[in-house]
Design a protein around this motif. Structure first.
Motif, PDB file in Angstrom:
ATOM      1  N   LEU A 267      49.316  -4.477   7.848  1.00  0.00           N
ATOM      2  CA  LEU A 267      48.932  -5.274   9.025  1.00  0.00           C
ATOM      3  C   LEU A 267      49.098  -6.769   8.785  1.00  0.00           C
ATOM      4  CD1 LEU A 267      45.666  -3.304   9.936  1.00  0.00           C
ATOM      5  CD2 LEU A 267      47.892  -3.137  11.074  1.00  0.00           C
ATOM      6  N   GLY A 268      49.408  -7.176   7.532  1.00  0.00           N
ATOM      7  CA  GLY A 268      49.672  -8.577   7.268  1.00  0.00           C
ATOM      8  C   GLY A 268      48.649  -9.241   6.361  1.00  0.00           C
ATOM      9  N   THR A 269      48.940 -10.502   5.999  1.00  0.00           N
ATOM     10  CA  THR A 269      48.126 -11.253   5.050  1.00  0.00           C
ATOM     11  C   THR A 269      46.726 -11.527   5.591  1.00  0.00           C
ATOM     12  OG1 THR A 269      50.091 -12.315   4.105  1.00  0.00           O
ATOM     13  CG2 THR A 269      47.979 -13.415   3.750  1.00  0.00           C
ATOM     14  N   ILE A 270      46.590 -11.858   6.876  1.00  0.00           N
ATOM     15  CA  ILE A 270      45.270 -12.151   7.454  1.00  0.00           C
ATOM     16  C   ILE A 270      44.361 -10.932   7.373  1.00  0.00           C
ATOM     17  CG2 ILE A 270      44.033 -12.785   9.566  1.00  0.00           C
ATOM     18  CD1 ILE A 270      45.500 -15.101   8.294  1.00  0.00           C
ATOM     19  N   ALA A 271      44.891  -9.771   7.709  1.00  0.00           N
ATOM     20  CA  ALA A 271      44.101  -8.542   7.638  1.00  0.00           C
ATOM     21  C   ALA A 271      43.694  -8.242   6.203  1.00  0.00           C
ATOM     22  CB  ALA A 271      44.886  -7.366   8.219  1.00  0.00           C
ATOM     23  N   LEU A 272      44.611  -8.470   5.250  1.00  0.00           N
ATOM     24  CA  LEU A 272      44.310  -8.194   3.851  1.00  0.00           C
ATOM     25  C   LEU A 272      43.249  -9.155   3.319  1.00  0.00           C
ATOM     26  CD1 LEU A 272      45.333  -6.103   1.840  1.00  0.00           C
ATOM     27  CD2 LEU A 272      47.036  -7.750   1.055  1.00  0.00           C
ATOM     28  N   ALA A 273      43.330 -10.410   3.706  1.00  0.00           N
ATOM     29  CA  ALA A 273      42.310 -11.380   3.296  1.00  0.00           C
ATOM     30  C   ALA A 273      40.950 -11.019   3.890  1.00  0.00           C
ATOM     31  CB  ALA A 273      42.729 -12.787   3.733  1.00  0.00           C
ATOM     32  N   SER A 274      40.940 -10.578   5.138  1.00  0.00           N
ATOM     33  CA  SER A 274      39.688 -10.162   5.784  1.00  0.00           C
ATOM     34  C   SER A 274      39.085  -8.950   5.082  1.00  0.00           C
ATOM     35  CB  SER A 274      39.938  -9.825   7.258  1.00  0.00           C
ATOM     36  OG  SER A 274      40.529 -10.909   7.932  1.00  0.00           O
ATOM     37  N   HIS A 275      39.943  -8.037   4.680  1.00  0.00           N
ATOM     38  CA  HIS A 275      39.501  -6.845   3.956  1.00  0.00           C
ATOM     39  C   HIS A 275      38.842  -7.240   2.640  1.00  0.00           C
ATOM     40  CE1 HIS A 275      39.492  -2.666   2.700  1.00  0.00           C
ATOM     41  NE2 HIS A 275      40.211  -2.953   1.622  1.00  0.00           N
ATOM     42  N   GLN A 276      39.417  -8.232   1.935  1.00  0.00           N
ATOM     43  CA  GLN A 276      38.844  -8.687   0.666  1.00  0.00           C
ATOM     44  C   GLN A 276      37.466  -9.296   0.876  1.00  0.00           C
ATOM     45  OE1 GLN A 276      39.468  -8.278  -2.374  1.00  0.00           O
ATOM     46  NE2 GLN A 276      38.038  -9.740  -3.263  1.00  0.00           N
ATOM     47  N   VAL A 277      37.310 -10.103   1.913  1.00  0.00           N
ATOM     48  CA  VAL A 277      36.007 -10.693   2.204  1.00  0.00           C
ATOM     49  C   VAL A 277      34.987  -9.600   2.501  1.00  0.00           C
ATOM     50  CG1 VAL A 277      34.719 -12.125   3.833  1.00  0.00           C
ATOM     51  CG2 VAL A 277      36.959 -12.877   3.010  1.00  0.00           C
ATOM     52  N   MET A 278      35.365  -8.632   3.320  1.00  0.00           N
ATOM     53  CA  MET A 278      34.433  -7.568   3.697  1.00  0.00           C
ATOM     54  C   MET A 278      34.090  -6.679   2.513  1.00  0.00           C
ATOM     55  SD  MET A 278      32.855  -7.113   6.436  1.00  0.00           S
ATOM     56  CE  MET A 278      31.368  -6.109   6.385  1.00  0.00           C
ATOM     57  N   LEU A 279      35.050  -6.468   1.628  1.00  0.00           N
ATOM     58  CA  LEU A 279      34.768  -5.690   0.417  1.00  0.00           C
ATOM     59  C   LEU A 279      33.770  -6.413  -0.476  1.00  0.00           C
ATOM     60  CD1 LEU A 279      38.110  -4.098  -0.819  1.00  0.00           C
ATOM     61  CD2 LEU A 279      36.115  -2.955   0.135  1.00  0.00           C
ATOM     62  N   SER A 280      33.863  -7.725  -0.561  1.00  0.00           N
ATOM     63  CA  SER A 280      32.893  -8.483  -1.345  1.00  0.00           C
ATOM     64  C   SER A 280      31.491  -8.305  -0.779  1.00  0.00           C
ATOM     65  CB  SER A 280      33.263  -9.975  -1.358  1.00  0.00           C
ATOM     66  OG  SER A 280      34.506 -10.176  -1.992  1.00  0.00           O
ATOM     67  N   ILE A 281      31.386  -8.263   0.539  1.00  0.00           N
ATOM     68  CA  ILE A 281      30.089  -8.041   1.183  1.00  0.00           C
ATOM     69  C   ILE A 281      29.610  -6.616   0.941  1.00  0.00           C
ATOM     70  CG2 ILE A 281      28.880  -7.988   3.399  1.00  0.00           C
ATOM     71  CD1 ILE A 281      30.959 -10.133   4.339  1.00  0.00           C
ATOM     72  N   SER A 282      30.512  -5.646   1.052  1.00  0.00           N
ATOM     73  CA  SER A 282      30.125  -4.254   0.856  1.00  0.00           C
ATOM     74  C   SER A 282      29.711  -3.987  -0.587  1.00  0.00           C
ATOM     75  CB  SER A 282      31.264  -3.313   1.262  1.00  0.00           C
ATOM     76  OG  SER A 282      32.351  -3.408   0.373  1.00  0.00           O
ATOM     77  N   GLN A 283      30.306  -4.707  -1.537  1.00  0.00           N
ATOM     78  CA  GLN A 283      29.909  -4.552  -2.931  1.00  0.00           C
ATOM     79  C   GLN A 283      28.484  -5.036  -3.159  1.00  0.00           C
ATOM     80  OE1 GLN A 283      32.987  -6.609  -5.072  1.00  0.00           O
ATOM     81  NE2 GLN A 283      34.399  -4.867  -5.006  1.00  0.00           N
ATOM     82  N   PHE A 284      28.034  -5.945  -2.308  1.00  0.00           N
ATOM     83  CA  PHE A 284      26.649  -6.421  -2.389  1.00  0.00           C
ATOM     84  C   PHE A 284      25.673  -5.265  -2.234  1.00  0.00           C
ATOM     85  CE2 PHE A 284      22.895  -7.940   0.016  1.00  0.00           C
ATOM     86  CZ  PHE A 284      22.360  -8.796  -0.930  1.00  0.00           C
ATOM     87  N   THR A 285      25.910  -4.405  -1.267  1.00  0.00           N
ATOM     88  CA  THR A 285      25.025  -3.249  -1.091  1.00  0.00           C
ATOM     89  C   THR A 285      25.332  -2.153  -2.093  1.00  0.00           C
ATOM     90  OG1 THR A 285      26.525  -2.364   0.610  1.00  0.00           O
ATOM     91  CG2 THR A 285      24.681  -3.709   1.362  1.00  0.00           C
TER      92      THR A 285
END
Length: 447
Positions: A267-285
């Motif tokens: 889906l592109g670089t923006i989607a991949l960057a967003s996925h990385q941010v959300m994964l960092s949040i999900s790792q919190f829980t």
């Protein structure tokens, strides 16, 4: 009456699990710091970090799962006061972890030679390759640290690993600051600097852990078995018999996230960057659930070693009660901060907006994540690990990944559709693991 049955277990799990949770919070802070520093240095580098970190998260979680095989072995020996045998088990565990670390390094080296074939954005490849190689060099040290950590967790000494994790993460963050941005005379290496800092901190954590085991009086009674116990083929085979099924179960779970990252890369670089941010949040829980789940595995293995089936069951359900309470609190925090999370990690408004769109599927899967972590650890504690491989295969490969592809690309929901797969996979895994544990408790009660 119900509270009285579980009160002592709540307390024991809390105090045993708290240092593990604090250590995992340190890992979370490190992940946040990495993403923040890289994201504010370059959005393109954030996209490259997303791909590489997701690929290596699969391997690291797999390797951590293998090292989990040491916990029920050491926990059972500790519960029956066989301290020298526990030290011998650590020796065998470190050798097994080293061999698996070398094997994984070779496998990931082969993947490195085929990075261009994975369909990632062309502008990311020059950033991905050097970062990938530095993280590849750190895999063996991750495995050795895991061996020491699972040993100390098994003997209910969860504070040592906590302090080492926190110290290593502080060292990593300092290294990130110096090497990503080029401070105090160091070169500005960007994403590569983050990788070098990670490698150095992982080496130092293993060196300090080994020094403490050799020199600290608290480990004296275990050193006898470690240095004089010799090689035990039976212990080595048992560690492999427990470790590989756990590794495959955890690896398949993480693969559902890592393979989703490859789909999101389409889906592109923006989607991949967003996925990385959300994964960092999900790792919190996830990491906080993991800390409490590790305490469940330790307590269950101790009671299993004593043949106390009633308290094995009570520990597992007490852990589930605490896990659900923790999930409510953490989900509430994330929900309240939903409009600000993306902006903390990146200056890109497109990435920040896409992160906000992923909050709903994230909140939905928290119950399933807590459920599967609790009963996976309970099953590890009683060394009933082989059925977990089949459960993971069904939940993550037959349910989660197909749902993600269908929602993301057939239904054309994009990245939010890919993320909608995770509630299906994690919840189905949790239900199947709970049913397996309940069945085992019934069987053990009649033995």
């Amino acid at each position: 009456m119900l509270f009285k049955e579980y009160r002592n277990h709540y307390k024991a799990l809390f105090f045993l699990g708290l240092p593990i949770v604090i250590g995992q919070v340190g890992v979370i802070v490190l992940g946040f710091a990495d993403t923040l520093m890289i994201g504010h240095h370059s959005t393109v580098e954030l996209g490259a970090a997303s791909f590489v970190n997701n690929v290596f998260n699969l391997v690291i979680i797999f390797s951590t799962g293998f090292s989990y095989g040491l916990t029920p072995v050491v926990g059972g020996l500790f519960g029956t006061h066989q301290y020298a045998s526990a030290g011998q088990a650590l020796r065998c565990g470190l050798i097994a972890n080293l061999l698996v670390g070398i094997f994984l390094t070779v496998c990931m080296g082969a993947l490195y030679l085929n990075l261009e074939r994975l369909g990632q954005p062309e502008e990311l490849i020059p950033l991905i390759k050097p970062y990938y190689l530095v993280l590849l060099a750190s895999l063996v040290f991750v495995m050795l640290f895991n061996g020491f950590k699972q040993f100390t967790d098994g003997i209910t000494d969860t504070k040592t690993a906590m302090w080492l994790l926190l110290g290593g993460n502080v060292l990593n963050i300092i290294g990130n600051y110096l090497l990503i941005y080029g401070k105090l005379g160091f070169p500005e290496l960007g994403l590569l600097g983050a990788g070098v800092s990670t490698l150095f901190s992982r080496i130092m954590m293993v060196v300090v852990f080994a020094f403490l085991f050799i020199r600290s009086p608290r480990f004296r009674r275990y050193r006898v078995g470690f240095f004089r116990g010799g090689w035990s083929r039976s212990v080595f085979l048992r560690l492999n018999g427990l470790g590989w099924p756990i590794a495959l179960q955890m690896g398949m779970e993480t693969a559902s996230f890592s393979l989703s990252a490859i789909m999101i890369g389409w889906l592109g670089t923006i989607a991949l960057a967003s996925h990385q941010v959300m994964l960092s949040i999900s790792q919190f829980t996830f990491m906080m659930y993991y800390g409490l789940g590790a305490a469940v595995a330790v307590r269950v293995s101790n009671f299993k070693g004593q043949g106390d089936v009633l308290n094995v069951r009570r520990v597992a359900y007490a852990g589930f009660h605490l896990m659900m309470a923790l999930g409510v609190v953490l989900s509430g925090v994330v929900f309240c901060c939903r409009d600000y999370l993306g902006g903390w990690f990146t200056d890109s408004p497109e990435v920040a907006a896409m992160v906000t769109s992923l909050i709903v599927p994230f909140l939905i899967y928290q119950f399933g994540d807590g459920l599967q972590i609790t009963f996976a650890n309970a099953l590890r504690g009683i060394a009933d690990v082989k059925p977990m491989m089949l459960i993971a295969f069904v939940a993550y490969f037959l349910i989660s990944l197909p749902v993600g592809y269908f929602c993301g690309f057939v239904m054309d929901w994009g990245i939010a559709g890919v993320w909608m797969a995770f509630p299906f996979g994690l919840t189905s895994a949790g239900v199947m693991l709970w049913l397996r544990f309940r069945g085992r408790m019934r069987a053990l009660s009649f033995i």
